[in-house]
Design an enzyme around this catalytic site. Structure first.
Site, PDB file in Angstrom:
ATOM      1  CB  ALA A  48      38.890  35.279  51.369  1.00  0.00           C
ATOM      2  NE  ARG A  89      34.771  35.249  43.182  1.00  0.00           N
ATOM      3  CZ  ARG A  89      35.160  36.409  43.722  1.00  0.00           C
ATOM      4  NH1 ARG A  89      34.659  36.809  44.884  1.00  0.00           N
ATOM      5  NH2 ARG A  89      36.043  37.168  43.106  1.00  0.00           N
ATOM      6  CD  GLN A 196      35.698  44.261  44.188  1.00  0.00           C
ATOM      7  OE1 GLN A 196      36.237  45.116  43.500  1.00  0.00           O
ATOM      8  NE2 GLN A 196      35.644  43.001  43.814  1.00  0.00           N
ATOM      9  CG  ASP A 237      40.826  36.612  47.851  1.00  0.00           C
ATOM     10  OD1 ASP A 237      41.234  37.791  47.823  1.00  0.00           O
ATOM     11  OD2 ASP A 237      39.617  36.308  47.918  1.00  0.00           O
ATOM     12  CG  ASN A 247      44.087  40.805  48.319  1.00  0.00           C
ATOM     13  OD1 ASN A 247      43.075  40.258  48.790  1.00  0.00           O
ATOM     14  ND2 ASN A 247      44.241  42.116  48.362  1.00  0.00           N
TER      15      ASN A 247
END
Ligand code: MRU
Length: 351
Positions: A48, A89, A196, A237, A247
């Site tokens: 973010a 996004r 990730q 986020d 998140n």
């Protein structure tokens, strides 16, 4: 390593391509509208705060490409660039937050020449990046108070330096503690489907010399049950006004597990990730991504039948009741979150 920076001629943004980690440290030079949009959409730049910083640089580049010296025409073209980039996004509020700051520069300088406004936009993007460095450092300091030498932390996705400017959010206290001679053990969820955790968190922590163990997402319960985790640290986020947290998908499940095993569950993020206009998690727009990420990406061959229906939400919402604390650059918020978040915003406004 600086993950986001302007090129020497200030005509492009250079980023470390996070999609190629950990196998390749490749830097991309981005200049066109499409390249800048795709960098966010394809997760070349992700996390973010990093998305917010990148968006600010991207809007400066797009502004410097607007060929007019008429303010009204410039303002209109800039608004179009902002609207376009914002569709890359939907969930991380930092994209919208940074876009708003850049737009405010244009709106509040109506009498100023276009060339000067473009220069002010560059300064604002650099300021956003510098502020993020300071915020991450402060988050790391506050978060470190929650740990002690030998603490064992479970984390999800990647909320480290590459997802921000420096230090990161959830990984910040761990990296800062390491600098101060403390030793931690970290369990990193691989974080399906885009990995990730496996690709970036283990890479960052290993580079920093931190003891990190990779687990699959569905192993978190077993690790907690065996008493191997003292705290869960995750990023965010978007934090709603009542403390619900969006998140990476899988975060909410971890919070439920942590509550069951009585393990403190902390969310770490800058106050720019709090969306005071969003009353609760039900109002957060959750990004849904291509099913190919589940069936094909990172596999040497397809792992599900052709045409299978996929559901691929990129984020989930953790109920504030499951969160032990939200660590921002201003300190640690605890329940009742609505009151604490309101008080934080009033203090910020008064400043
Ligand atoms: O889809 P991603 O990789 O951008 O998702 C990132 C996360 O969910 C992070 O935890 C969050 O953005 C915080 S990064 C400091």
């Amino acid at each position: 390593m600086q993950n986001i920076r302007l090129s020497k001629d200030h005509c492009s943004v250079i980023i470390l391509d996070q999609t190629r980690l950990p196998n390749e440290e490749t830097y991309c030079t981005l200049r066109t509208r499409r390249e800048l949009f795709d960098a966010i959409y394809t997760l070349q730049v992700r996390g973010a705060p990093a998305i917010g910083i990148f968006a600010a640089f991207a809007l400066y580049i797009l502004a410097s490409d607007i060929k007019t010296d008429n303010y009204a025409a410039f303002d209109q073209a800039f608004d179009e660039a902002v609207a376009y980039l914002k569709t890359a996004r939907p969930t991380a509020v930092n994209l919208f937050w940074a876009a708003k700051r850049m737009r405010n520069i244009v709106k509040s300088n109506a009498g100023v020449s276009v060339i000067e406004i473009v220069d002010l936009l560059k300064k604002e993007a650099l300021r956003i990046q510098q502020e993020d460095i300071a915020m991450c450092r402060a988050i790391a300091e506050h978060g470190l108070r929650l740990l002690k030498d030998g603490s064992r932390i479970l984390t999800h996705c990647n909320a480290g330096p590459l997802a921000t400017s420096r230090y990161g959010t959830a990984l910040g206290p761990i990296l800062l503690g390491k600098e101060r001679g403390l030793h931690f053990k970290v369990y990193a969820d691989e974080t399906r489907p885009l990995l990730q955790g496996a690709r970036i968190t283990t890479y960052e922590l290993s580079c920093a010399g931190i003891d990190v163990t990779l687990i699959c997402d569905n192993m978190a319960a077993a690790v907690m049950q065996r008493g191997l985790v003292d705290a869960v640290f995750v990023g965010c986020d978007r934090v709603a006004a009542n403390g619900d947290v969006a998140n990476k998908i899988g975060t909410s499940g971890l919070a439920v597990l942590a509550s069951h095993y009585k393990i403190p569950f902390y969310v770490l993020g800058p106050s720019s990730t709090i969306d005071i206009s969003c009353p609760n998690g039900d109002h957060i727009d959750i990004e849904e991504r291509d099913g190919a990420e589940i069936c094909e990406q990172y596999f040497t061959q397809r792992m599900a039948p052709e045409g299978v229906r996929c559901y691929n939400p990129a984020f989930d919402v953790t109920d504030n009741a499951l969160i032990t604390g939200i660590v921002t650059e201003h300190g640690i918020l605890t329940a009742p979150y609505t009151e604490q978040i309101q008080a934080l915003f009033h203090r910020q406004e008064a400043h």
